[in-house]
Design an enzyme around this catalytic site. Sequence first.
Site, PDB file in Angstrom:
ATOM      1  N   ARG A 237     -31.335 -19.716  65.558  1.00 15.59           N
ATOM      2  CA  ARG A 237     -32.365 -18.465  66.426  1.00 15.59           C
ATOM      3  C   ARG A 237     -33.206 -18.160  64.960  1.00 15.59           C
ATOM      4  O   ARG A 237     -32.969 -18.602  63.982  1.00 15.59           O
ATOM      5  CB  ARG A 237     -31.714 -17.257  66.820  1.00 15.59           C
ATOM      6  CG  ARG A 237     -31.367 -17.272  68.533  1.00 15.59           C
ATOM      7  CD  ARG A 237     -32.677 -17.278  69.749  1.00 15.59           C
ATOM      8  NE  ARG A 237     -31.620 -17.455  70.738  1.00 15.59           N
ATOM      9  CZ  ARG A 237     -31.911 -18.639  71.433  1.00 15.59           C
ATOM     10  NH1 ARG A 237     -31.815 -19.656  70.565  1.00 15.59           N
ATOM     11  NH2 ARG A 237     -31.787 -19.321  72.276  1.00 15.59           N
ATOM     12  N   GLU A 266     -41.510 -17.322  66.697  1.00 14.27           N
ATOM     13  CA  GLU A 266     -42.167 -18.483  67.586  1.00 14.27           C
ATOM     14  C   GLU A 266     -42.379 -18.106  69.075  1.00 14.27           C
ATOM     15  O   GLU A 266     -43.638 -19.269  69.432  1.00 14.27           O
ATOM     16  CB  GLU A 266     -40.526 -19.296  67.551  1.00 14.27           C
ATOM     17  CG  GLU A 266     -39.784 -18.666  68.351  1.00 14.27           C
ATOM     18  CD  GLU A 266     -38.395 -20.121  68.658  1.00 14.27           C
ATOM     19  OE1 GLU A 266     -38.028 -20.353  67.731  1.00 14.27           O
ATOM     20  OE2 GLU A 266     -38.292 -19.832  69.788  1.00 14.27           O
ATOM     21  N   HIS A 298     -38.980 -25.728  69.113  1.00 12.04           N
ATOM     22  CA  HIS A 298     -37.113 -25.573  69.644  1.00 12.04           C
ATOM     23  C   HIS A 298     -37.421 -25.979  70.760  1.00 12.04           C
ATOM     24  O   HIS A 298     -37.517 -26.734  72.347  1.00 12.04           O
ATOM     25  CB  HIS A 298     -38.133 -23.887  70.617  1.00 12.04           C
ATOM     26  CG  HIS A 298     -36.199 -22.829  71.045  1.00 12.04           C
ATOM     27  ND1 HIS A 298     -36.800 -21.992  70.762  1.00 12.04           N
ATOM     28  CD2 HIS A 298     -35.572 -23.717  71.152  1.00 12.04           C
ATOM     29  CE1 HIS A 298     -35.482 -21.531  71.462  1.00 12.04           C
ATOM     30  NE2 HIS A 298     -34.914 -22.668  71.834  1.00 12.04           N
TER      31      HIS A 298
HETATM   32  P1  NAD Z   1     -21.051 -20.510  71.173  1.00  9.83           P
HETATM   33  O1  NAD Z   1     -21.128 -18.848  71.916  1.00  9.83           O
HETATM   34  O2  NAD Z   1     -20.163 -21.595  71.884  1.00  9.83           O
HETATM   35  O3  NAD Z   1     -21.162 -20.455  69.435  1.00  9.83           O
HETATM   36  C1  NAD Z   1     -21.742 -19.459  69.133  1.00  9.83           C
HETATM   37  C2  NAD Z   1     -21.129 -18.921  67.568  1.00  9.83           C
HETATM   38  O4  NAD Z   1     -21.289 -18.396  66.886  1.00  9.83           O
HETATM   39  C3  NAD Z   1     -19.309 -18.607  68.241  1.00  9.83           C
HETATM   40  O5  NAD Z   1     -17.780 -19.406  67.836  1.00  9.83           O
HETATM   41  C4  NAD Z   1     -18.824 -17.390  67.254  1.00  9.83           C
HETATM   42  O6  NAD Z   1     -17.965 -16.567  66.955  1.00  9.83           O
HETATM   43  C5  NAD Z   1     -20.263 -17.780  66.124  1.00  9.83           C
HETATM   44  N1  NAD Z   1     -20.251 -16.166  65.520  1.00  9.83           N
HETATM   45  C6  NAD Z   1     -20.604 -15.327  66.250  1.00  9.83           C
HETATM   46  N2  NAD Z   1     -21.220 -14.219  65.471  1.00  9.83           N
HETATM   47  C7  NAD Z   1     -20.795 -14.611  63.910  1.00  9.83           C
HETATM   48  C8  NAD Z   1     -20.793 -14.435  62.464  1.00  9.83           C
HETATM   49  N3  NAD Z   1     -21.538 -13.073  62.341  1.00  9.83           N
HETATM   50  N4  NAD Z   1     -20.944 -15.700  61.999  1.00  9.83           N
HETATM   51  C9  NAD Z   1     -20.374 -16.957  61.933  1.00  9.83           C
HETATM   52  N5  NAD Z   1     -19.877 -17.362  63.248  1.00  9.83           N
HETATM   53  C10 NAD Z   1     -20.468 -16.302  64.241  1.00  9.83           C
HETATM   54  O7  NAD Z   1     -22.611 -20.401  71.250  1.00  9.83           O
HETATM   55  P2  NAD Z   1     -23.634 -22.468  70.868  1.00  9.83           P
HETATM   56  O8  NAD Z   1     -23.500 -23.150  72.701  1.00  9.83           O
HETATM   57  O9  NAD Z   1     -22.816 -23.085  69.999  1.00  9.83           O
HETATM   58  O10 NAD Z   1     -25.203 -21.873  70.619  1.00  9.83           O
HETATM   59  C11 NAD Z   1     -25.036 -21.649  69.694  1.00  9.83           C
HETATM   60  C12 NAD Z   1     -26.277 -20.369  68.754  1.00  9.83           C
HETATM   61  O11 NAD Z   1     -27.139 -22.191  69.115  1.00  9.83           O
HETATM   62  C13 NAD Z   1     -26.527 -19.727  70.721  1.00  9.83           C
HETATM   63  O12 NAD Z   1     -26.264 -18.506  70.397  1.00  9.83           O
HETATM   64  C14 NAD Z   1     -28.804 -20.010  70.401  1.00  9.83           C
HETATM   65  O13 NAD Z   1     -28.903 -19.047  69.819  1.00  9.83           O
HETATM   66  C15 NAD Z   1     -28.429 -21.438  70.092  1.00  9.83           C
HETATM   67  N6  NAD Z   1     -29.787 -22.480  71.030  1.00  9.83           N
HETATM   68  C16 NAD Z   1     -30.540 -23.306  70.972  1.00  9.83           C
HETATM   69  C17 NAD Z   1     -31.386 -24.243  71.389  1.00  9.83           C
HETATM   70  C18 NAD Z   1     -32.472 -24.315  71.007  1.00  9.83           C
HETATM   71  O14 NAD Z   1     -33.100 -26.087  71.901  1.00  9.83           O
HETATM   72  N7  NAD Z   1     -32.181 -24.838  69.723  1.00  9.83           N
HETATM   73  C19 NAD Z   1     -30.021 -24.534  72.453  1.00  9.83           C
HETATM   74  C20 NAD Z   1     -29.195 -24.020  72.781  1.00  9.83           C
HETATM   75  C21 NAD Z   1     -28.038 -22.874  71.593  1.00  9.83           C
END
Ligand code: NAD
Length: 334
Positions: A237, A266, A298
């Site tokens: 993000r 964005e 994105h």
């Molecule tokens: P997920 O929930 O499986 O994993 C997120 C991880 O981050 C978890 O293990 C959580 O414990 C950890 N986390 C939370 N707070 C934290 C902190 N302060 N420090 C370190 N780690 C922390 O999510 P995911 O499916 O792996 O997705 C991750 C992120 O990717 C989403 O939140 C989303 O913002 C982003 N995303 C982007 C796209 C894109 O097209 N660019 C697509 C999907 C997801």
Amino acid sequence: MDERMQVAVYSTKPYDRQFLEAANAGHGHGLHFLKPGLDRVTAPLAKGFPAICAFVNDSLDAETLEILAQGGTRFIALRCAGFNQVDLSAAKRLGFQIARVPAYSPHAVAEHALALIMTLNRKTHRAHQRVREGNFSLDGLLGFDLRGKTVGVVGTGKIGAVFAKIMAGLECRVLAYDLYENDAVRKVATYCPLDQVFRDSDIVSLHCPLTPETRYLINRESISQMRRGAMLINTSRGALIETRALIEALKSGELGSVGLDVYEEESELFFEDYSNEIIRDDVFARLLTFPNVLVTGHQAFFTDTAMSRIAATTVENLTAFEKGNDSPNFVPLA
Ligand code: NAD
């Protein structure tokens, strides 16, 4: 009279329509595809619709939610994983149910992070342009072997875990940080404190969600902990990074290269064609001037596998709401 549940689908592009219509074939909801994004101005378009479907840059602030509630909407099906764009306390107060698509293809996003790394490192985007112009000079295209480099993964959930495995497969040393350690990741990476991930990594890749705690995780101070010339990748993000601090670090050479699929402002730009217009965001425009910055709009999620799964889960979420069933995809509003 059409008795199907009527759904106003915001921010529709032709590809959304294609995948959602295919997924809806077995469910039969009345999907109404709207081009505008959702905000307080466009919220009245959903008047009379019990459910709406929204995307990642739609605004679900308190005022927008009030208008939706007044119009009779009760259910919001987000066709994305993150829900940081929703005012959850307003949603709870107004009695909404909200669903998301928690997982669709972590590989799509992790592989895009790798694409950014590969492109920034070997400069294939610049090489492509040069060769097309008959310029076969290699000056400025020097890269490094990924093998043996240290890669830091911040957030080892679904996407971070796949990314860690990919980088370990390229024979990188992988360091990881998360609030909760993941056993599968421990097989390919070493967990350590965040400051050590910053200090010891040649490449840092962000895979944690945007929360109040992670907002501006990458700022002046955290950048100063990183190796001089490190590569920073963000497919998570935009607001995880304080963009002005990033620009200063690029100007001073503290950061060697930056790959971004997301940007904190964005929503004013991404997913639209502004190629005939002037970009008014000076911070973003400055980012684009660096030869060692690569920005994609994105698109990390944008594979056919991911789109099919997003559409399938979104339609299943609509059906769960219609039938009054519970679902693990509903966002807790407590
Ligand atoms: P997920 O929930 O499986 O994993 C997120 C991880 O981050 C978890 O293990 C959580 O414990 C950890 N986390 C939370 N707070 C934290 C902190 N302060 N420090 C370190 N780690 C922390 O999510 P995911 O499916 O792996 O997705 C991750 C992120 O990717 C989403 O939140 C989303 O913002 C982003 N995303 C982007 C796209 C894109 O097209 N660019 C697509 C999907 C997801």
